[in-house]
Design a protein around this motif. Structure first.
Motif, PDB file in Angstrom:
ATOM      1  N   GLU A   1       0.824  -1.217   0.000  1.00 42.44           N
ATOM      2  CA  GLU A   1       0.000   0.000   0.000  1.00 42.44           C
ATOM      3  C   GLU A   1       0.854   1.262   0.000  1.00 42.44           C
ATOM      4  O   GLU A   1       0.487   2.274  -0.615  1.00 42.44           O
ATOM      5  CB  GLU A   1      -0.936  -0.021   1.213  1.00 42.44           C
ATOM      6  CG  GLU A   1      -1.982  -1.132   1.135  1.00 42.44           C
ATOM      7  CD  GLU A   1      -2.702  -1.372   2.452  1.00 42.44           C
ATOM      8  OE1 GLU A   1      -2.440  -0.607   3.413  1.00 42.44           O
ATOM      9  OE2 GLU A   1      -3.516  -2.319   2.526  1.00 42.44           O
ATOM     10  N   ILE A   2       2.004   1.202   0.653  1.00 36.01           N
ATOM     11  CA  ILE A   2       2.896   2.364   0.728  1.00 36.01           C
ATOM     12  C   ILE A   2       3.472   2.716  -0.644  1.00 36.01           C
ATOM     13  O   ILE A   2       3.959   3.831  -0.855  1.00 36.01           O
ATOM     14  CB  ILE A   2       4.041   2.086   1.735  1.00 36.01           C
ATOM     15  CG1 ILE A   2       4.787   3.371   2.088  1.00 36.01           C
ATOM     16  CG2 ILE A   2       4.996   1.019   1.199  1.00 36.01           C
ATOM     17  CD1 ILE A   2       5.878   3.192   3.119  1.00 36.01           C
ATOM     18  N   ASP A   3       3.375   1.781  -1.600  1.00 30.80           N
ATOM     19  CA  ASP A   3       4.065   1.935  -2.876  1.00 30.80           C
ATOM     20  C   ASP A   3       3.238   2.596  -3.975  1.00 30.80           C
ATOM     21  O   ASP A   3       3.685   2.655  -5.129  1.00 30.80           O
ATOM     22  CB  ASP A   3       4.566   0.565  -3.358  1.00 30.80           C
ATOM     23  CG  ASP A   3       5.648   0.002  -2.450  1.00 30.80           C
ATOM     24  OD1 ASP A   3       6.505   0.790  -2.002  1.00 30.80           O
ATOM     25  OD2 ASP A   3       5.631  -1.213  -2.180  1.00 30.80           O
TER      26      ASP A   3
ATOM     27  N   ARG B   1      -6.278   2.360  -2.379  1.00 30.60           N
ATOM     28  CA  ARG B   1      -7.642   1.842  -2.172  1.00 30.60           C
ATOM     29  C   ARG B   1      -8.410   1.719  -3.486  1.00 30.60           C
ATOM     30  O   ARG B   1      -9.085   0.728  -3.738  1.00 30.60           O
ATOM     31  CB  ARG B   1      -8.417   2.749  -1.209  1.00 30.60           C
ATOM     32  CG  ARG B   1      -8.014   2.593   0.240  1.00 30.60           C
ATOM     33  CD  ARG B   1      -8.882   3.433   1.167  1.00 30.60           C
ATOM     34  NE  ARG B   1      -8.497   3.235   2.561  1.00 30.60           N
ATOM     35  CZ  ARG B   1      -7.523   3.931   3.159  1.00 30.60           C
ATOM     36  NH1 ARG B   1      -6.848   4.850   2.477  1.00 30.60           N
ATOM     37  NH2 ARG B   1      -7.219   3.711   4.427  1.00 30.60           N
ATOM     38  N   SER B   2      -8.281   2.715  -4.345  1.00 34.29           N
ATOM     39  CA  SER B   2      -9.048   2.725  -5.593  1.00 34.29           C
ATOM     40  C   SER B   2      -8.389   1.907  -6.698  1.00 34.29           C
ATOM     41  O   SER B   2      -8.950   1.759  -7.778  1.00 34.29           O
ATOM     42  CB  SER B   2      -9.249   4.164  -6.071  1.00 34.29           C
ATOM     43  OG  SER B   2      -8.003   4.800  -6.279  1.00 34.29           O
ATOM     44  N   ASN B   3      -7.190   1.354  -6.426  1.00 33.97           N
ATOM     45  CA  ASN B   3      -6.468   0.600  -7.464  1.00 33.97           C
ATOM     46  C   ASN B   3      -6.406  -0.906  -7.201  1.00 33.97           C
ATOM     47  O   ASN B   3      -5.700  -1.620  -7.905  1.00 33.97           O
ATOM     48  CB  ASN B   3      -5.047   1.153  -7.613  1.00 33.97           C
ATOM     49  CG  ASN B   3      -5.008   2.383  -8.493  1.00 33.97           C
ATOM     50  OD1 ASN B   3      -5.265   2.314  -9.693  1.00 33.97           O
ATOM     51  ND2 ASN B   3      -4.702   3.531  -7.898  1.00 33.97           N
TER      52      ASN B   3
ATOM     53  N   GLU C   1      10.223   5.124   3.716  1.00 33.34           N
ATOM     54  CA  GLU C   1       9.354   6.299   3.710  1.00 33.34           C
ATOM     55  C   GLU C   1       8.209   6.144   2.707  1.00 33.34           C
ATOM     56  O   GLU C   1       8.360   5.496   1.673  1.00 33.34           O
ATOM     57  CB  GLU C   1      10.166   7.546   3.350  1.00 33.34           C
ATOM     58  CG  GLU C   1      11.269   7.888   4.334  1.00 33.34           C
ATOM     59  CD  GLU C   1      10.722   8.267   5.695  1.00 33.34           C
ATOM     60  OE1 GLU C   1       9.739   9.025   5.754  1.00 33.34           O
ATOM     61  OE2 GLU C   1      11.266   7.775   6.700  1.00 33.34           O
ATOM     62  N   PRO C   2       7.066   6.774   2.972  1.00 31.60           N
ATOM     63  CA  PRO C   2       5.983   6.819   1.980  1.00 31.60           C
ATOM     64  C   PRO C   2       6.307   7.823   0.875  1.00 31.60           C
ATOM     65  O   PRO C   2       7.309   8.542   0.947  1.00 31.60           O
ATOM     66  CB  PRO C   2       4.782   7.265   2.799  1.00 31.60           C
ATOM     67  CG  PRO C   2       5.378   8.094   3.890  1.00 31.60           C
ATOM     68  CD  PRO C   2       6.711   7.458   4.214  1.00 31.60           C
ATOM     69  N   ASP C   3       5.441   7.862  -0.133  1.00 38.14           N
ATOM     70  CA  ASP C   3       5.531   8.846  -1.223  1.00 38.14           C
ATOM     71  C   ASP C   3       6.818   8.718  -2.037  1.00 38.14           C
ATOM     72  O   ASP C   3       7.326   9.710  -2.573  1.00 38.14           O
ATOM     73  CB  ASP C   3       5.391  10.280  -0.688  1.00 38.14           C
ATOM     74  CG  ASP C   3       4.083  10.488   0.061  1.00 38.14           C
ATOM     75  OD1 ASP C   3       3.056   9.944  -0.388  1.00 38.14           O
ATOM     76  OD2 ASP C   3       4.100  11.173   1.097  1.00 38.14           O
TER      77      ASP C   3
ATOM     78  N   GLY D   1       1.822   8.915  -7.574  1.00 39.76           N
ATOM     79  CA  GLY D   1       2.605   7.963  -8.349  1.00 39.76           C
ATOM     80  C   GLY D   1       2.531   6.533  -7.860  1.00 39.76           C
ATOM     81  O   GLY D   1       1.766   6.199  -6.945  1.00 39.76           O
ATOM     82  N   TRP D   2       3.340   5.719  -8.521  1.00 38.68           N
ATOM     83  CA  TRP D   2       3.495   4.302  -8.194  1.00 38.68           C
ATOM     84  C   TRP D   2       4.986   3.982  -8.118  1.00 38.68           C
ATOM     85  O   TRP D   2       5.777   4.499  -8.920  1.00 38.68           O
ATOM     86  CB  TRP D   2       2.905   3.418  -9.293  1.00 38.68           C
ATOM     87  CG  TRP D   2       1.434   3.519  -9.550  1.00 38.68           C
ATOM     88  CD1 TRP D   2       0.712   4.649  -9.820  1.00 38.68           C
ATOM     89  CD2 TRP D   2       0.515   2.426  -9.611  1.00 38.68           C
ATOM     90  NE1 TRP D   2      -0.601   4.329 -10.037  1.00 38.68           N
ATOM     91  CE2 TRP D   2      -0.755   2.971  -9.928  1.00 38.68           C
ATOM     92  CE3 TRP D   2       0.640   1.040  -9.443  1.00 38.68           C
ATOM     93  CZ2 TRP D   2      -1.889   2.185 -10.069  1.00 38.68           C
ATOM     94  CZ3 TRP D   2      -0.485   0.260  -9.591  1.00 38.68           C
ATOM     95  CH2 TRP D   2      -1.732   0.817  -9.894  1.00 38.68           C
TER      96      TRP D   2
END
Length: 257
Positions: A155-157, A162-164, A197-199, A216-217
């Motif tokens: 999920e952090i990536d 949620r929508s993907n 880290e996130p983001d 992003g991904w």
């Protein structure tokens, strides 16, 4: 040893955006590139062998599609094109350069986002590539697999996880497969070993101001066998210039080619 990986989204397009002058300043030992969208006759001298680099390529049979390459300052002992599976190798998705006991691979997994037929091709690749990964691990060689895996692992990536959850690149089956690569086969996600880290993303859609908003991904990886992964000292995603809809992923290893 500095290794850079980047999905170029077309080597000719990336060249026009300044990729090769940037590359000349990077002091990288090995540069893995994906999505050439070109055949060898399409490549200029600069693209074939930039300053101080030897260039090696595995192009897709279909023109303007897929293809991978490796630029390296030191000439490899051996170069391997493809994995020996026709359905995979026709699309130019695997190129391996051997330096002593170390193999560096430029890898490009299929995207399934354009339709069910391409998602089926992606699942075919995943099914047949897992034994290749198992054999690489069992070989006793040190391996670094660089490239666009077209899967965000956790999920952090990705920003909008949620929508993907029903979209290619973040399907439960894809994420479970990548978990298998790490947990069962034993490879290491080098970036996440050093940065939790996130983001932290490597690809952004061209729609909806995704780049400006950092929506992003993280789908580009350097994935390695444990011993060489342990030598990674720094990781970064280069975002000061744009050569593609992906960003270069840079890893410095405490290792000498």
């Amino acid at each position: 040893m500095r290794i850079i990986t980047l999905n170029l989204n077309g080597i000719r397009a990336a060249a026009k955006k300044g990729f090769f002058p940037w590359l000349a300043k990077q002091t990288a030992d090995v540069v893995c590139v994906q999505e050439l969208k070109a055949q060898l006759p399409d490549l200029s001298g600069e693209m074939l062998s930039p300053d101080d680099y030897h260039g090696y390529f595995h192009c897709a049979e279909q023109k303007g599609y897929s293809g991978v390459g490796i630029y390296t300052r030191k000439k490899p002992d051996r170069v391997v094109e493809g994995v020996g599976i026709t359905g995979i190798d026709a699309e130019g998705r695997y190129l391996q350069a051997d330096f002593g006991e170390l193999s560096i691979v430029s890898l490009y997994l299929p995207s399934g986002s354009s339709g069910e037929h391409r998602q089926a091709a992606k699942f075919y690749f995943m099914e047949h590539f897992l034994p290749v990964l198992q054999n690489l691990m069992a070989s006793g060689r040190q391996i670094i697999l660089c490239g666009d895996w077209n899967i965000a692992h956790q999920e952090i990536d990705l920003k909008n996880w949620r929508s993907n959850q029903k979209n290619s690149g973040f399907l439960p089956e894809e994420r479970a497969w990548l978990s298998d690569v790490f947990d069962r086969v034993g490879f290491v996600d080098v970036f996440r070993r050093l940065n939790s880290e996130p983001d932290q993303y490597t690809w952004w859609s061209n729609r909806g101001q995704a780049w400006a908003k950092n929506v992003g991904w993280r789908i580009d990886y350097q994935i390695a066998t444990p011993a060489i992964a342990q030598t990674a000292r720094s990781v970064s995603i280069f975002k000061d210039e744009r050569f593609s809809d992906h960003a270069p992923l840079i890893v410095d290893y405490d290792h000498t080619l």
